[in-house]
Structure formats: structure tokens, C-alpha cells
Design an enzyme around this catalytic site. Structure first.
Site, mmCIF file in Angstrom:
data_model
loop_
_atom_site.group_PDB
_atom_site.id
_atom_site.type_symbol
_atom_site.label_atom_id
_atom_site.label_comp_id
_atom_site.label_asym_id
_atom_site.label_seq_id
_atom_site.Cartn_x
_atom_site.Cartn_y
_atom_site.Cartn_z
ATOM 1 N N HIS A 61 37.389 51.620 35.309
ATOM 2 C CA HIS A 61 36.158 52.312 34.943
ATOM 3 C C HIS A 61 35.800 53.296 36.039
ATOM 4 O O HIS A 61 36.420 53.303 37.111
ATOM 5 C CB HIS A 61 35.019 51.329 34.668
ATOM 6 C CG HIS A 61 34.605 50.481 35.833
ATOM 7 N ND1 HIS A 61 35.427 49.540 36.413
ATOM 8 C CD2 HIS A 61 33.423 50.421 36.525
ATOM 9 C CE1 HIS A 61 34.780 48.935 37.397
ATOM 10 N NE2 HIS A 61 33.574 49.461 37.491
ATOM 11 N N HIS A 63 33.205 53.756 38.047
ATOM 12 C CA HIS A 63 32.319 53.481 39.173
ATOM 13 C C HIS A 63 33.078 53.757 40.470
ATOM 14 O O HIS A 63 34.290 53.528 40.559
ATOM 15 C CB HIS A 63 31.814 52.039 39.135
ATOM 16 C CG HIS A 63 30.644 51.853 38.209
ATOM 17 N ND1 HIS A 63 30.212 50.612 37.793
ATOM 18 C CD2 HIS A 63 29.812 52.764 37.621
ATOM 19 C CE1 HIS A 63 29.158 50.772 36.991
ATOM 20 N NE2 HIS A 63 28.904 52.049 36.877
ATOM 21 N N ASP A 65 33.508 52.423 43.389
ATOM 22 C CA ASP A 65 34.310 51.442 44.123
ATOM 23 C C ASP A 65 35.614 51.092 43.401
ATOM 24 O O ASP A 65 36.371 50.248 43.884
ATOM 25 C CB ASP A 65 33.492 50.175 44.410
ATOM 26 C CG ASP A 65 32.888 49.537 43.171
ATOM 27 O OD1 ASP A 65 32.652 50.249 42.190
ATOM 28 O OD2 ASP A 65 32.647 48.313 43.192
ATOM 29 N N ASP A 212 35.297 44.605 36.568
ATOM 30 C CA ASP A 212 33.868 44.332 36.435
ATOM 31 C C ASP A 212 33.488 44.045 34.980
ATOM 32 O O ASP A 212 33.741 44.862 34.090
ATOM 33 C CB ASP A 212 33.065 45.538 36.927
ATOM 34 C CG ASP A 212 33.315 45.830 38.394
ATOM 35 O OD1 ASP A 212 34.297 45.303 38.944
ATOM 36 O OD2 ASP A 212 32.528 46.594 38.981
ATOM 37 N N HIS A 270 36.094 40.814 44.182
ATOM 38 C CA HIS A 270 34.945 41.702 43.940
ATOM 39 C C HIS A 270 33.654 41.061 44.445
ATOM 40 O O HIS A 270 32.599 41.158 43.836
ATOM 41 C CB HIS A 270 34.819 42.036 42.450
ATOM 42 C CG HIS A 270 34.028 43.291 42.195
ATOM 43 N ND1 HIS A 270 32.701 43.272 41.848
ATOM 44 C CD2 HIS A 270 34.377 44.597 42.228
ATOM 45 C CE1 HIS A 270 32.259 44.502 41.674
ATOM 46 N NE2 HIS A 270 33.268 45.332 41.910
#
Length: 304
Positions: A61, A63, A65, A212, A270
């Protein structure tokens, strides 16, 4: 064989000894990079990951990080005079974001980049060759997110030379057909079953990367019986409220997914920066699922 090298495994912002998500996967002689947070190429050099071996990058994705290291890595490939094309899989928008940055910075990345933008909310086959297949694992996060399921292709059956030697009528020219699973008909008309002439090939191995996501039991059928599962565990169970709010998972929830999917081994990572001691993630997860390991930079998980 599967070798999974953890390059980064922490959430949010990079810190002195905590790098965001990135993994290097070797499976059946294929080499893949999964996610590319800041500092990925530094970690690749530190842990001796061969830059030239990677021709496919999978981004879960957009994001930071999980994604902000991609432009830097591609730019470095340009400075290394890469010529071979790079295939990049990720959410819709990844092509525009990446190429715009490379253009504005006047990068030397002149090799061909093939973007495979994803938008489906159903699991789909996105890559396949004669050794490995890759499917998406639709996840639920604050933005469109996929995990990835990497599965070895079934290998040819092995010849049982001891049994074959008992049939002088069988010629070497028949070996390829036998390895492909075919029976043999002798000149006499007798049919020799393939199972008598071959040995079962090694078990096909699989790896599931679940980035995530909120707790999502609906992914269990997709990852059922995988040999190795990475599942995010941003929070301990005491912050289940925060996990739900931010659409992340707890260590207990990751373990529940592993148990329900009857996976071989669970790796969790994570971690939120609020936890100075990550050992508690393992302890909590082990109350639900026995075979749990912690992701740590430089650690290699091997499945044979």
C-alpha cells in the site's frame, strides 16, 4: 526452498535501530522485494542482498513506511546502469507517484519500468512463471492494501531408477514423459503405472505476507496451510481499541489468523514504537498459536 530476509519490520517513522517494512524473498530460485520503506537499500547492502537479482517488487500500500524507499531504490538502480526491466506491483497511483518523483529529480533511472497497478478487492493471480505464482490477499486498512501469497509451482516427479531398471523395454527417451506423470505401455501391451516408476516430488512451499490490516478472518481460506506467514501485529492486546481505530492488528489477532489457517510458522512484526520490548508480542501470540517468531532486521527464515 524459501529464504525470507527481514530488512525492516517496524511501523511508522524510521528510528536509529528501527526500520520500516521491507523484505527480501527467495522462493524456488526467484528473488522478490516486498515493500520498500525508507532505508531499504541501506538494509539490502547491510545484509548482502544482491541488487541485480531483483526484477519484481511488490508494494502492499502507499503509506510511507511501506513505499517511500522505492523512488530512492529505483534511482540507485539507474546510477548502477541497470538495463533489465523492473516489474513493480502495487495499488493504483503507484506509477504516477513514482515516475513524477523520478522526473522531477532528473533521475538516471532510464531502464524500463513495468507497473502493474492493482484495484481489485478480490484475490487475483497477478504473476506467474514456471516456478512461482503470486496472488493478492485483500486486506482492510485505511487505504487500499493487499498482502501477497507466493506459492511454488509443483516440481516434476522424480524417476525411480530402481523400479525402471526392472523394465528393459523402457527407453531413456521415455523419461521426460514419465517425469510428467504419464504411464508407460510396454510392447506387450502391459501398462506400467506412473506411481511405480516415479517418486513423489518435494512438497510445494508457500509464503503469505499480510501487511497492515485490521483483523480479517476472511483471508483464512486464501492462506490456508501456508508454510510461512508474516502477519502484522502493531499493538499488544491491551491496545485493541487503538488497533481497531487505526485498522491494524494485535499480536493475539495475528495468532488467531495463523491458528485458523493452520499455517506452519507465524512471523509477526510492524511493532508500534510505544513498545521498547518486543518480546511481549511473541509471548502474547504464543498463548494462541505455538510456532511464533519475531521479525528482526537481518533475520532469515528458511523453509525447506
Amino acid at each position: 526452498m524459501i529464504n525470507l530476509t527481514i530488512l525492516g519490520c517496524h511501523s511508522a517513522t524510521p528510528r536509529v535501530n528501527a526500520f520500516p517494512t521491507s523484505q527480501y524473498l527467495e522462493i524456488n530460485n526467484n528473488h522478490f522485494l516486498i515493500d520498500c520503506g525508507e532505508g531499504t537499500q541501506r538494509q539490502m547492502r547491510k545484509y548482502k542482498v544482491g541488487f541485480s537479482k531483483i526484477n519484481h517488487i511488490f508494494i502492499s500500500h502507499l503509506h510511507g513506511d511501506h513505499f517511500y524507499g522505492l523512488v530512492g531504490l529505483l534511482s540507485t538502480y539507474g546510477m548502477l546502469s541497470r538495463e533489465k526491466e523492473m516489474h513493480i506491483f502495487g495499488p493504483k497511483g503507484i506509477k504516477k507517484a513514482t515516475l513524477q518523483m523520478l522526473k522531477i529529480s532528473e533521475s538516471h533511472a532510464n531502464f524500463s519500468m513495468v507497473f502493474h497497478e492493482l484495484s481489485s478487492k478480490e484475490s487475483e493471480l497477478i504473476y506467474e512463471d514456471d516456478r512461482v505464482s503470486v496472488r493478492t490477499i485483500p486486506l482492510t486498512h485505511r487505504v487500499y492494501t493487499n498482502g501477497y501469497l507466493f506459492t511454488e509451482k509443483e516440481k516434476p516427479r522424480k524417476l525411480n531408477m530402481l523400479n525402471i531398471s526392472g523394465y528393459p523395454e523402457i527407453d531413456k527417451a521415455d523419461y521426460l514423459n514419465i517425469k510428467a506423470g504419464r504411464d508407460v505401455t510396454l510392447p506387450s501391451g502391459e501398462v506400467i503405472l506412473n506411481t511405480e516408476l516415479t517418486i513423489d516430488p518435494p512438497k510445494t512451499l508457500s509464503y503469505a505476507f499480510c501487511s497492515d490490516t485490521s483483523y480479517k478472518p476472511s483471508i483464512v481460506p486464501i492462506i490456508k496451510n501456508v508454510d510461512l506467514l508474516y502477519h502484522e501485529a502493531t499493538f499488544l492486546n491491551d491496545r485493541q481499541d487503538l488497533a481497531k481505530k487505526t485498522k491494524h492488528s494485535t499480536s493475539i489477532e495475528a495468532a488467531k489468523i495463523a491458528k485458523e489457517a493452520t499455517v506452519g510458522q507465524l512471523v509477526i512484526g510492524h511493532y508500534s514504537g510505544r513498545y521498547p520490548d518486543t518480546s511481549m508480542f511473541q509471548k502474547e501470540a504464543e498463548t494462541v498459536f505455538e510456532n511464533v517468531s519475531l521479525a528482526k532486521p537481518g533475520v532469515i527464515f528458511t523453509v525447506k
